[in-house]
Design a protein around this motif. Structure first.
Motif, PDB file in Angstrom:
ATOM      1  N   ILE A 104      -2.519   2.025   3.748  1.00  0.00           N
ATOM      2  CA  ILE A 104      -2.595   0.572   3.920  1.00  0.00           C
ATOM      3  C   ILE A 104      -2.232   0.184   5.350  1.00  0.00           C
ATOM      4  O   ILE A 104      -2.907  -0.646   5.977  1.00  0.00           O
ATOM      5  N   VAL A 105      -1.176   0.779   5.897  1.00  0.00           N
ATOM      6  CA  VAL A 105      -0.783   0.485   7.283  1.00  0.00           C
ATOM      7  C   VAL A 105      -1.894   0.935   8.240  1.00  0.00           C
ATOM      8  O   VAL A 105      -2.236   0.219   9.191  1.00  0.00           O
ATOM      9  N   GLY A 106      -2.472   2.106   7.983  1.00  0.00           N
ATOM     10  CA  GLY A 106      -3.591   2.577   8.807  1.00  0.00           C
ATOM     11  C   GLY A 106      -4.777   1.631   8.730  1.00  0.00           C
ATOM     12  O   GLY A 106      -5.426   1.347   9.746  1.00  0.00           O
ATOM     13  N   ALA A 107      -5.062   1.132   7.540  1.00  0.00           N
ATOM     14  CA  ALA A 107      -6.159   0.172   7.381  1.00  0.00           C
ATOM     15  C   ALA A 107      -5.876  -1.116   8.150  1.00  0.00           C
ATOM     16  O   ALA A 107      -6.788  -1.729   8.717  1.00  0.00           O
ATOM     17  N   ALA A 108      -4.607  -1.521   8.188  1.00  0.00           N
ATOM     18  CA  ALA A 108      -4.247  -2.721   8.954  1.00  0.00           C
ATOM     19  C   ALA A 108      -4.484  -2.495  10.442  1.00  0.00           C
ATOM     20  O   ALA A 108      -5.000  -3.377  11.143  1.00  0.00           O
ATOM     21  N   PHE A 109      -4.104  -1.330  10.946  1.00  0.00           N
ATOM     22  CA  PHE A 109      -4.369  -1.018  12.348  1.00  0.00           C
ATOM     23  C   PHE A 109      -5.873  -0.990  12.624  1.00  0.00           C
ATOM     24  O   PHE A 109      -6.339  -1.497  13.647  1.00  0.00           O
ATOM     25  N   LEU A 110      -6.639  -0.374  11.713  1.00  0.00           N
ATOM     26  CA  LEU A 110      -8.086  -0.327  11.896  1.00  0.00           C
ATOM     27  C   LEU A 110      -8.695  -1.723  11.837  1.00  0.00           C
ATOM     28  O   LEU A 110      -9.619  -2.036  12.603  1.00  0.00           O
ATOM     29  N   PRO A 138      -0.870  -8.450  10.371  1.00  0.00           N
ATOM     30  CA  PRO A 138       0.067  -8.811   9.299  1.00  0.00           C
ATOM     31  C   PRO A 138      -0.630  -9.293   8.033  1.00  0.00           C
ATOM     32  O   PRO A 138      -0.125  -9.089   6.919  1.00  0.00           O
ATOM     33  N   GLY A 139      -1.802  -9.909   8.177  1.00  0.00           N
ATOM     34  CA  GLY A 139      -2.542 -10.350   6.996  1.00  0.00           C
ATOM     35  C   GLY A 139      -2.958  -9.180   6.120  1.00  0.00           C
ATOM     36  O   GLY A 139      -2.781  -9.201   4.894  1.00  0.00           O
ATOM     37  N   ILE A 140      -3.495  -8.145   6.748  1.00  0.00           N
ATOM     38  CA  ILE A 140      -3.912  -6.966   5.981  1.00  0.00           C
ATOM     39  C   ILE A 140      -2.698  -6.264   5.376  1.00  0.00           C
ATOM     40  O   ILE A 140      -2.738  -5.821   4.225  1.00  0.00           O
ATOM     41  N   ILE A 141      -1.614  -6.171   6.137  1.00  0.00           N
ATOM     42  CA  ILE A 141      -0.382  -5.549   5.608  1.00  0.00           C
ATOM     43  C   ILE A 141       0.110  -6.306   4.381  1.00  0.00           C
ATOM     44  O   ILE A 141       0.429  -5.697   3.343  1.00  0.00           O
ATOM     45  N   LEU A 142       0.192  -7.628   4.466  1.00  0.00           N
ATOM     46  CA  LEU A 142       0.700  -8.414   3.337  1.00  0.00           C
ATOM     47  C   LEU A 142      -0.227  -8.328   2.122  1.00  0.00           C
ATOM     48  O   LEU A 142       0.244  -8.188   0.987  1.00  0.00           O
ATOM     49  N   ILE A 143      -1.524  -8.415   2.350  1.00  0.00           N
ATOM     50  CA  ILE A 143      -2.474  -8.296   1.235  1.00  0.00           C
ATOM     51  C   ILE A 143      -2.388  -6.902   0.610  1.00  0.00           C
ATOM     52  O   ILE A 143      -2.331  -6.759  -0.617  1.00  0.00           O
ATOM     53  N   GLY A 144      -2.375  -5.876   1.458  1.00  0.00           N
ATOM     54  CA  GLY A 144      -2.326  -4.506   0.953  1.00  0.00           C
ATOM     55  C   GLY A 144      -1.052  -4.202   0.189  1.00  0.00           C
ATOM     56  O   GLY A 144      -1.084  -3.659  -0.917  1.00  0.00           O
ATOM     57  N   PHE A 145       0.103  -4.542   0.767  1.00  0.00           N
ATOM     58  CA  PHE A 145       1.370  -4.282   0.086  1.00  0.00           C
ATOM     59  C   PHE A 145       1.512  -5.142  -1.164  1.00  0.00           C
ATOM     60  O   PHE A 145       2.009  -4.678  -2.194  1.00  0.00           O
ATOM     61  N   GLY A 146       1.076  -6.406  -1.073  1.00  0.00           N
ATOM     62  CA  GLY A 146       1.129  -7.276  -2.248  1.00  0.00           C
ATOM     63  C   GLY A 146       0.289  -6.736  -3.384  1.00  0.00           C
ATOM     64  O   GLY A 146       0.720  -6.685  -4.539  1.00  0.00           O
ATOM     65  N   GLY A 147      -0.937  -6.300  -3.062  1.00  0.00           N
ATOM     66  CA  GLY A 147      -1.805  -5.710  -4.078  1.00  0.00           C
ATOM     67  C   GLY A 147      -1.225  -4.433  -4.639  1.00  0.00           C
ATOM     68  O   GLY A 147      -1.275  -4.181  -5.854  1.00  0.00           O
ATOM     69  N   PRO A 190       1.933   7.890   0.109  1.00  0.00           N
ATOM     70  CA  PRO A 190       0.793   7.996   1.029  1.00  0.00           C
ATOM     71  C   PRO A 190      -0.147   6.792   0.968  1.00  0.00           C
ATOM     72  O   PRO A 190      -0.778   6.456   1.967  1.00  0.00           O
ATOM     73  N   THR A 191      -0.215   6.132  -0.192  1.00  0.00           N
ATOM     74  CA  THR A 191      -1.049   4.938  -0.300  1.00  0.00           C
ATOM     75  C   THR A 191      -0.544   3.853   0.642  1.00  0.00           C
ATOM     76  O   THR A 191      -1.339   3.148   1.276  1.00  0.00           O
ATOM     77  N   LEU A 192       0.770   3.729   0.787  1.00  0.00           N
ATOM     78  CA  LEU A 192       1.336   2.738   1.705  1.00  0.00           C
ATOM     79  C   LEU A 192       0.988   3.086   3.156  1.00  0.00           C
ATOM     80  O   LEU A 192       0.705   2.196   3.965  1.00  0.00           O
ATOM     81  N   ILE A 193       0.993   4.364   3.493  1.00  0.00           N
ATOM     82  CA  ILE A 193       0.618   4.780   4.849  1.00  0.00           C
ATOM     83  C   ILE A 193      -0.862   4.465   5.095  1.00  0.00           C
ATOM     84  O   ILE A 193      -1.233   4.014   6.182  1.00  0.00           O
TER      85      ILE A 193
END
Length: 163
Positions: free
Chosen positions: A42-48, A9-18, A37-40
């Motif tokens: 970001i979600v992939g980066a959160a999983f990684l 959730p930290g990466i998701i919030l930082i990514g979406f916020g940015g 696709p940038t949002l997808i």
């Protein structure tokens, strides 16, 4: 244990916020990459991040698939050498995910190679068919029914009893 549950959730919030903050600034560079696709990705980066930083290696596969799909949707049509809307790319992305998960968990190598072979067949279908041009009659019959062969092999794996 608690630290591991905060990474995704930290990466998701930082990514979406940015993403949304940069979208509000109106910068011309960001307007080019301000797409769904940038949002997808970001979600992939959160999983990684969850997979590698929290050592939750089962999250690597969905991370690669999500980030790879986002990259595929973003690059298709924008980069000349990137295949557009090709199912072979999706299967290649899944194969890469299995290889990276195998690297950390030791499971999924068979699936990785299976998806890799399938993606190569789909991505280079025309070239492969050209190589077998001499055997046109026999190969065209086999090439027409290879999806049925995949189904039969899949049923075999489902019904195969463990030793």
């Amino acid at each position: 244990m608690m630290k591991n549950q905060r990474i995704f959730p930290g990466i998701i919030l930082i990514g979406f916020g940015g993403y949304f903050l940069l979208q509000q600034t109106g910068l011309s560079f960001f307007q080019q990459i301000s797409t769904w696709p940038t949002l997808i990705i970001i979600v992939g980066a959160a999983f990684l991040g969850q997979g590698y930083l929290a050592k939750d290696y089962e999250a690597v596969l969905p991370g690669v698939i999500m980030a790879g799909l986002g990259l595929q949707f973003y690059l298709a049509g924008r980069v000349s050498f990137w295949p557009e809307n090709h199912i072979g790319m999706l299967i290649l992305i899944i194969s890469i995910g299995f290889f990276l998960r195998f690297q950390k968990t030791g499971t999924g190598l068979f699936q990785a190679f299976l998806f890799l072979i399938l993606s190569v067949m789909l991505l280079f279908y025309d070239k492969i068919a050209g190589y077998f041009g001499l055997l046109q009659n026999g190969m065209s019959f086999i090439w027409k029914f290879w999806p049925a062969l995949l189904i039969v092999i899949g049923i075999y794996f489902l019904l195969k009893k463990k030793k």
